[in-house]
Design an enzyme around this catalytic site. Structure first.
Site, PDB file in Angstrom:
ATOM      1  N   HIS A 306       0.849  -1.187   0.000  1.00 29.56           N
ATOM      2  CA  HIS A 306       0.000   0.000   0.000  1.00 29.56           C
ATOM      3  C   HIS A 306       0.880   1.230   0.000  1.00 29.56           C
ATOM      4  O   HIS A 306       1.924   1.235   0.644  1.00 29.56           O
ATOM      5  CB  HIS A 306      -0.910   0.002   1.242  1.00 29.56           C
ATOM      6  CG  HIS A 306      -2.051   0.939   1.116  1.00 29.56           C
ATOM      7  ND1 HIS A 306      -1.946   2.277   1.407  1.00 29.56           N
ATOM      8  CD2 HIS A 306      -3.324   0.741   0.695  1.00 29.56           C
ATOM      9  CE1 HIS A 306      -3.107   2.852   1.179  1.00 29.56           C
ATOM     10  NE2 HIS A 306      -3.962   1.953   0.749  1.00 29.56           N
ATOM     11  N   ASP A 363      -8.003  -5.096   0.199  1.00 27.56           N
ATOM     12  CA  ASP A 363      -8.537  -5.970  -0.842  1.00 27.56           C
ATOM     13  C   ASP A 363      -8.195  -7.444  -0.652  1.00 27.56           C
ATOM     14  O   ASP A 363      -8.756  -8.296  -1.334  1.00 27.56           O
ATOM     15  CB  ASP A 363      -8.013  -5.531  -2.212  1.00 27.56           C
ATOM     16  CG  ASP A 363      -8.572  -4.184  -2.591  1.00 27.56           C
ATOM     17  OD1 ASP A 363      -9.776  -3.994  -2.383  1.00 27.56           O
ATOM     18  OD2 ASP A 363      -7.819  -3.336  -3.073  1.00 27.56           O
TER      19      ASP A 363
HETATM   20  N1  ACO Z   1       4.050  -7.646  -4.915  1.00 31.70           N
HETATM   21  C1  ACO Z   1       5.384  -7.645  -5.100  1.00 31.70           C
HETATM   22  N2  ACO Z   1       6.162  -6.576  -4.948  1.00 31.70           N
HETATM   23  C2  ACO Z   1       5.577  -5.434  -4.564  1.00 31.70           C
HETATM   24  C3  ACO Z   1       4.192  -5.341  -4.342  1.00 31.70           C
HETATM   25  C4  ACO Z   1       3.428  -6.507  -4.526  1.00 31.70           C
HETATM   26  N3  ACO Z   1       2.098  -6.492  -4.343  1.00 31.70           N
HETATM   27  N4  ACO Z   1       3.875  -4.075  -3.991  1.00 31.70           N
HETATM   28  C5  ACO Z   1       5.024  -3.396  -3.991  1.00 31.70           C
HETATM   29  N5  ACO Z   1       6.051  -4.208  -4.332  1.00 31.70           N
HETATM   30  C6  ACO Z   1       7.479  -3.856  -4.370  1.00 31.70           C
HETATM   31  C7  ACO Z   1       7.834  -3.083  -5.643  1.00 31.70           C
HETATM   32  O1  ACO Z   1       8.197  -3.931  -6.689  1.00 31.70           O
HETATM   33  C8  ACO Z   1       8.972  -2.228  -5.125  1.00 31.70           C
HETATM   34  O2  ACO Z   1      10.111  -3.021  -5.054  1.00 31.70           O
HETATM   35  P1  ACO Z   1      11.579  -2.367  -5.318  1.00 31.70           P
HETATM   36  O3  ACO Z   1      11.752  -1.339  -4.254  1.00 31.70           O
HETATM   37  O4  ACO Z   1      12.514  -3.508  -5.211  1.00 31.70           O
HETATM   38  O5  ACO Z   1      11.514  -1.764  -6.701  1.00 31.70           O
HETATM   39  C9  ACO Z   1       8.565  -1.897  -3.696  1.00 31.70           C
HETATM   40  O6  ACO Z   1       7.726  -2.985  -3.282  1.00 31.70           O
HETATM   41  C10 ACO Z   1       7.789  -0.604  -3.555  1.00 31.70           C
HETATM   42  O7  ACO Z   1       6.726  -0.655  -4.483  1.00 31.70           O
HETATM   43  P2  ACO Z   1       6.065   0.634  -5.142  1.00 31.70           P
HETATM   44  O8  ACO Z   1       5.340   0.224  -6.376  1.00 31.70           O
HETATM   45  O9  ACO Z   1       7.066   1.728  -5.257  1.00 31.70           O
HETATM   46  O10 ACO Z   1       5.084   1.048  -3.998  1.00 31.70           O
HETATM   47  P3  ACO Z   1       3.836   1.926  -4.172  1.00 31.70           P
HETATM   48  O11 ACO Z   1       3.611   2.568  -2.880  1.00 31.70           O
HETATM   49  O12 ACO Z   1       3.926   2.824  -5.358  1.00 31.70           O
HETATM   50  O13 ACO Z   1       2.734   0.823  -4.535  1.00 31.70           O
HETATM   51  C11 ACO Z   1       0.770  -0.407  -4.700  1.00 31.70           C
HETATM   52  C12 ACO Z   1       1.560   0.625  -3.879  1.00 31.70           C
HETATM   53  C13 ACO Z   1       0.502   0.157  -6.113  1.00 31.70           C
HETATM   54  C14 ACO Z   1      -0.580  -0.624  -4.005  1.00 31.70           C
HETATM   55  C15 ACO Z   1       1.572  -1.723  -4.789  1.00 31.70           C
HETATM   56  O14 ACO Z   1       1.878  -2.183  -3.504  1.00 31.70           O
HETATM   57  C16 ACO Z   1       0.849  -2.804  -5.602  1.00 31.70           C
HETATM   58  O15 ACO Z   1       0.946  -2.806  -6.821  1.00 31.70           O
HETATM   59  N6  ACO Z   1       0.120  -3.716  -4.904  1.00 31.70           N
HETATM   60  C17 ACO Z   1      -0.644  -4.737  -5.591  1.00 31.70           C
HETATM   61  C18 ACO Z   1      -1.961  -4.161  -6.057  1.00 31.70           C
HETATM   62  C19 ACO Z   1      -2.924  -3.906  -4.914  1.00 31.70           C
HETATM   63  O16 ACO Z   1      -3.112  -4.733  -4.040  1.00 31.70           O
HETATM   64  N7  ACO Z   1      -3.585  -2.744  -4.986  1.00 31.70           N
HETATM   65  C20 ACO Z   1      -4.588  -2.344  -3.978  1.00 31.70           C
HETATM   66  C21 ACO Z   1      -4.074  -1.177  -3.164  1.00 31.70           C
HETATM   67  S1  ACO Z   1      -5.235  -0.774  -1.893  1.00 31.70           S
HETATM   68  C22 ACO Z   1      -6.429   0.111  -2.678  1.00 31.70           C
HETATM   69  O17 ACO Z   1      -6.265   0.693  -3.668  1.00 31.70           O
HETATM   70  C23 ACO Z   1      -7.732   0.078  -2.035  1.00 31.70           C
END
Ligand code: ACO
Length: 429
Positions: A306, A363
């Site tokens: 998140h 979620d």
């Molecule tokens: N699975 C694997 N790796 C992940 C995940 C995941 N679900 N989420 C983040 N990471 C990793 C990224 O690859 C990144 O790794 P790195 O630093 O080695 O490059 C690091 O964690 C940080 O990720 P970001 O994308 O920079 O984090 P951000 O805060 O932008 O992302 C997000 C948040 C978009 C929700 C992300 O965690 C994601 O894609 N999750 C899966 C989708 C999801 O569940 N969305 C629902 C969110 S809640 C809502 O909207 C109600």
């Protein structure tokens, strides 16, 4: 004494005010930065930027705190109903008994949609995603319910808010019935909001739908947990589109479009699809964890991570409890709940997820809950949209009343080609 931050540009020091939120959060006010220094800030995805001051929802992502108008979401999920929480978000305080009754009556009075709108519903292709249908239909509402010049702006806003809260729920159920090719069921006057929705979804002329109070409670909890989450992607979209002073229907329609995305509201559908895939592959979770960690693979563990929460999402904890309650009561075994719990356990022990503070988000368990109460997969994000409506509406209302209001217009750092001459087509190589 006012705290300030200092910034040095080309040897010259500029002081910027630091403002403090009601829970001690601090922010450097850069609104005059460009005017004074000639430079702007760069913050992709606005991860470090507060776009407004807001008195609606408080989130502490480090401590896992979520409060609406000061009230912890745990208390609301336990004691409130969605309609009451919607009132709280939109009006700032919990309603009195009389106010709540009046609000519920108004929601019922506005629950029908113009019969001519059925034509639109009936002509969407059967395979159309309900989120696309919903965003189009919410925008279309404006054509059916235009402003009336005799009303004051406040009256107009109040009536539009009531219409949206009530009719979006009706439209969601209609789109499902039409998708199924079934008879549309109208709202019933003496049924409360959530029960009415379940009835519109599942009642049929040949089989009466028995409304289960535990399902009604679970649905209220689901919607309360989704009711607002400060400046998330869809809310930011509502505020941004709203900042151009479009009508509320158009702003909400934009929010629905943003919510549709799999990284945002679409994640609840994506989680269940992922859990289903794991189930189909014999329940082995390890390959999915490995794929999520592989930087060459775009796959992410859906329902994990998140932007704000760097600890367990408080909503995920409540949702997990609600899942157990509903499934336990049904004595129905859902293998996807076991897979979700197993996956959570594996990920929380894995260094990749630990290092990046990746925990289950709202979620992760919500889809399992929706499945248990009979909601079909393609309606999951629509359920989220109904829940998020009070948040979008209250944030929109707050933004239009904001004395600092400005048309949203971010800056950019241009990295394209420098000036060059137009080359006639015959001279291009
Ligand atoms: N699975 C694997 N790796 C992940 C995940 C995941 N679900 N989420 C983040 N990471 C990793 C990224 O690859 C990144 O790794 P790195 O630093 O080695 O490059 C690091 O964690 C940080 O990720 P970001 O994308 O920079 O984090 P951000 O805060 O932008 O992302 C997000 C948040 C978009 C929700 C992300 O965690 C994601 O894609 N999750 C899966 C989708 C999801 O569940 N969305 C629902 C969110 S809640 C809502 O909207 C109600």
């Amino acid at each position: 004494m006012e705290q300030t931050a200092k910034i040095v540009v080309d040897g010259k020091t500029f002081e910027l005010p630091i403002i403090t939120g009601s829970d001690g959060e601090k922010a450097i006010d850069i609104s005059r930065l460009r005017q004074e220094t000639g430079i702007v800030t760069l913050d992709p995805g606005f991860a470090n930027t507060a776009s407004c001051r807001s008195g609606i929802t408080f989130v502490d992502g480090e401590k896992g705190i979520l409060r609406y108008r000061g009230i912890p979401v745990e208390q609301l999920a336990e004691h409130s109903r969605f309609v009451e929480t919607a009132y709280l978000l939109i009006n700032g305080d919990l309603p009195t008994k009389k106010e709540l009754e009046r609000f519920s009556v108004l929601l019922n009075d506005h629950s029908l949609v113009h019969e001519d709108m059925r034509t639109f519903f009936e002509h969407f292709p059967r395979w159309a995603h309900p989120m696309g249908i919903l965003s189009s239909m919410v925008n279309a509402l404006r054509a059916f319910y235009p402003e009336i010049p005799e009303r004051t702006e406040e009256e107009e806003i109040n009536i539009t808010v009531t219409r949206l809260l009530s009719k979006v729920r009706t439209m969601a159920a209609i789109s499902y019935k039409i998708f199924k090719g079934h008879k549309v069921i109208y709202p019933i006057q003496d049924l409360p909001y959530a029960a009415n929705f379940l009835n519109m979804m599942f009642d049929s002329p040949v089989r009466r739908y028995e409304i289960d109070p535990d399902f009604v409670k679970a649905l209220n909890v689901f919607w309360i947990l989704h009711a607002d989450h400060e400046q998330n992607c869809s809310t930011a979209a509502v505020r941004l589109v709203g900042s151009a002073r479009v009508n509320l229907y158009a702003a909400i329609s934009a929010g629905i479009c943003a919510l549709w995305g799999p990284l945002h509201g679409g994640a609840n559908q994506a989680v269940v699809e992922m859990l289903g895939q794991i189930h189909k592959n014999g329940g082995d979770m390890a390959p999915f964890i490995a794929r999520a960690k592989d930087k060459d693979d775009p796959f992410r563990l859906m329902g994990f991570g998140h932007r704000i929460y760097k600890t367990y999402d408080p909503r995920a904890r409540i949702m997990k409890k609600a899942c157990h309650k509903v499934l336990g009561k049904l004595t129905q075994h859902d293998p996807l709940l076991d897979i979700a719990k197993g996956l959570e356990e594996l990920a929380l022990k894995d260094q990749y997820f630990v290092d990046r503070n990746l925990y289950p988000n709202v979620d992760f368990y919500s889809g399992v809950l929706l499945r248990a109460i009979g909601i079909p997969l393609n309606m999951f994000t629509v359920m989220f949209a109904i829940g998020r409506l009070p948040g979008w509406i209250s944030q929109w209302k707050e933004s239009i009343d904001d004395s600092d209001w400005k048309l949203h217009r971010p800056r950019q750092i241009y990295i394209g080609a420098n000036e060059r001459d137009y080359v006639p087509v015959e001279k291009r190589g």
